[in-house]
Design an enzyme around this catalytic site. Sequence first.
Site, short mmCIF file in Angstrom:
data_model
loop_
_atom_site.label_atom_id
_atom_site.label_comp_id
_atom_site.label_asym_id
_atom_site.label_seq_id
_atom_site.Cartn_x
_atom_site.Cartn_y
_atom_site.Cartn_z
N ARG A 7 -4.95 5.69 5.16
CA ARG A 7 -3.70 5.57 5.71
C ARG A 7 -3.70 6.23 6.97
NH1 ARG A 7 1.32 7.45 1.56
NH2 ARG A 7 0.78 5.18 0.98
N HIS A 54 2.19 -2.33 4.31
CA HIS A 54 1.74 -1.58 3.31
C HIS A 54 1.47 -2.69 2.29
CE1 HIS A 54 1.25 1.52 0.45
NE2 HIS A 54 2.42 1.93 0.21
N GLN A 100 1.06 -2.00 -1.70
CA GLN A 100 2.43 -1.95 -2.46
C GLN A 100 3.09 -3.11 -2.68
OE1 GLN A 100 4.23 1.19 -2.97
NE2 GLN A 100 5.27 -0.37 -4.15
N ASP A 127 13.99 1.09 -0.12
CA ASP A 127 12.97 2.12 0.56
C ASP A 127 13.47 3.28 1.33
OD1 ASP A 127 10.25 3.25 1.16
OD2 ASP A 127 9.92 1.95 2.76
N CYS A 150 9.56 1.31 -3.76
CA CYS A 150 8.25 1.76 -3.57
C CYS A 150 8.06 2.98 -3.93
CB CYS A 150 7.70 1.34 -2.31
SG CYS A 150 8.41 2.31 -0.80
N ARG A 187 0.46 -0.07 -9.26
CA ARG A 187 -0.54 0.34 -8.11
C ARG A 187 -1.74 0.40 -8.53
NH1 ARG A 187 1.65 2.46 -3.54
NH2 ARG A 187 -0.40 1.98 -2.81
N1 CP Z 1 4.51 3.95 -2.45
C1 CP Z 1 3.59 4.78 -2.15
O1 CP Z 1 2.71 4.31 -1.26
O2 CP Z 1 3.59 6.08 -2.25
P1 CP Z 1 2.83 7.31 -1.73
O3 CP Z 1 3.17 7.57 -0.58
O4 CP Z 1 2.82 8.38 -2.58
O5 CP Z 1 1.37 6.82 -1.70
N1 NVA Z 2 8.34 3.29 4.32
C1 NVA Z 2 7.88 4.50 3.82
C2 NVA Z 2 7.02 4.08 2.59
C3 NVA Z 2 6.33 5.23 1.79
C4 NVA Z 2 5.52 4.74 0.73
C5 NVA Z 2 6.89 5.25 4.87
O1 NVA Z 2 6.05 4.44 5.53
O2 NVA Z 2 6.99 6.46 4.88
#
Ligand code: CP
Ligand code: NVA
Length: 303
Positions: free
Chosen positions: A103, A130, A133, A222, A262, A290
């Site tokens: 990530r 993502h 997701q 989101d 999400c 997930r």
């Molecule tokens: N939706 C999601 O990716 O959550 P986290 O940031 O907690 O992993």
């Molecule tokens: N768009 C958000 C998603 C979190 C799971 C971010 O990137 O922070």
Amino acid sequence: MDDFLAISECSVAELHELLAESSSLKAFYQSGRRDLCLAGKTLAMLFEKPSLRTRLSFQVAMTDLGGHPIYVKPEDIGGIGKREPVKDIARVLSRYVQGIMARTFEHQTVLDLARYADVPVINALTDWSHPCQAMADVLTIQEHFGRIEGIKIAFIGDGNNVARSLAFAAGKLNMKLVVASPHGYELDGATIRQANAFTPGCTEQSNDPFEAVKDADVIYTDTWVSMGQENEKAKRQKDFAGYAVDAKLVAAAPQHVKIMHCLPAYRGYEITDEVAESPASILFDQAENRLHFQRALLKRLMA
Ligand code: CP
Ligand code: NVA
């Protein structure tokens, strides 16, 4: 399939196979059985940003399959691409582990890991996309509607990483996505063109949330402030006024509409507590899926 970096890079058959495997492993695990196909294998998990769902679901999925996850904080290794180049991290990890998930802020970091690693690399969220997701979301839609094809998602809010992965999912799996955003926060034209090249007309951009939800099966939202955008918080909260998923917006959608997010959800901003807690909300089915999707993905890439 060597890596899982973007839905746009997967074939339609691969995506369907992953969804079918997710459902079948979900039933298998729910019946109390175990598939130890990753016994003796290790996954390195690199995180430049916080995570509850992605981190924990990957850790549990890896353990469920008999494998071993190792969580790596960037500060433990002197930062990703700081103490040493990303290409060196990729080659060193390839000598120790059988899979890498990451990530990161920059999408290029994940691409560089994949380019130089000899083991599968998984995109666990970047500023650009993502995909894990969106696949869990599609699985959730399939479970609630009994089908994927033709389902219309109205995504209300920022044309961000999550919206982009949903656009590619819509294009590859023949769904319909309308992204309703304030001016300046739309999904980029290149993404819309690419999604529509997979299925013409699958993805549209609008500035009108009420128009977007009119014939929607799903209302999705989101955060307005993604990880890394914290210094724009005040401006974004002002600019997104009128784009909250609240009872008034939900009332403009068909009766059967489901609410998706999400998570993490910022109640009182992009979604009201009332809507998040309403019977139409399927937020926690999404979060659960997930885990089920990730198990299937790890099995596919690492077994
Ligand atoms: N939706 C999601 O990716 O959550 P986290 O940031 O907690 O992993
Ligand atoms: N768009 C958000 C998603 C979190 C799971 C971010 O990137 O922070």
